[in-house]
Scaffold this motif. Structure first.
Motif: not given
Length: 259
Positions: A33, A36-37, A120, A243-245, A248-249
């Motif tokens: 990913l 995104r990461r 992560d 763990r959701d998007d 992770q921002s």
């Protein structure tokens, strides 16, 4: 020597090399990913560099120069020759970081800072710079204290900082090493397979293998784990929370210790 920008070419070269190697010889099968990461992880890394430069009057190398000028620290007081003194200082600094890392997993508020690194959902070279700014500032304060206590030379401290940042990239890399090479390297150094266990979703596994580059501390202090319960290729990574998007921002990671 004390300017972080002088280490930037080495950092970028190692980052590029490991990024290519991860694509050619990946170890873990989960999708990395990257789109995104990577902006988030490297965004955190950039914020950390700015915080260190703007919020602290000293970095560890600056403290070493001051200690050298003022003859401060144990190694200035004891009759130790330069090479043994350099070895003692490097090993003591590494043990300090190992101890700090264990405390980060044991003390509640410290864990809230450090879990930003562990949330992560994948693991690759970008994970090596994914730390909360407050953890980075605290870690630098601890290193400065250790440098002043030891009286470590500027050359040793600069070398330690380069090794620390380089191994942070290497040990987080999603890189497959030949098993025999990994087995031999582990007797001295932390390898990607050894450190990946530390990022397992299982509590008993992510509370193991705390070393950054020298692997002996985990063996000496009983925190070494040779293999995860699942295979290296399929072991779940991260934590069961965040763990959701949305979690992770970049902004969510900066605010995560308050939750």
């Amino acid at each position: 020597m004390n300017d972080a920008s002088s280490r930037l070419p080495l950092f970028l070269a190692l980052l590029a090399l490991l990024g290519i190697a991860e694509r050619l010889w990946p170890r873990h099968t989960a999708a990395p990913l990257r789109r995104r990461r990577w902006p988030v992880n490297f965004g955190l890394g950039a914020i950390n560099v700015l915080c260190l430069r703007l919020l602290l009057p000293w970095l560890a190398v600056d403290a070493a120069f001051w200690a050298q000028q003022k003859d401060v620290g144990l190694l200035h007081l004891l009759p130790v020759a330069p090479w043994p003194a350099a070895t003692i200082a490097f090993i003591a600094l590494d043990l300090t970081i190992y101890t700090q890392h264990r405390l980060m997993h044991r003390v509640g508020m410290l864990w809230r800072l450090h879990r930003v690194h562990h949330t992560d959902v994948a693991l690759d070279v970008s994970s090596g710079v994914r730390f909360h700014p407050l953890e980075i500032l605290l870690s630098m304060g601890i290193k400065i204290g250790a440098v002043l206590l030891l009286g470590a030379s500027p050359a040793v401290v600069a070398t330690f900082e380069i090794v620390l940042s380089s191994f942070s990239l290497m040990t987080h890399a999603n890189l497959r090493l030949p098993l025999r090479l990994d087995t031999w390297l582990r007797w001295v150094f932390v390898t990607p397979d050894m450190h990946r266990i530390h990022h397992s979703i299982r509590r008993e596994e992510h509370d193991a293998n705390y070393g950054f580059h020298i692997s002996c501390w985990d063996r000496l202090f009983g925190s070494y784990l040779a293999q995860p319960q699942q295979t290296q290729e399929t072991m779940p990574l991260g934590l069961t929370i965040f763990r959701d998007d949305a979690a992770q921002s970049l902004l969510s990671l900066l605010m995560q210790p308050t939750k």
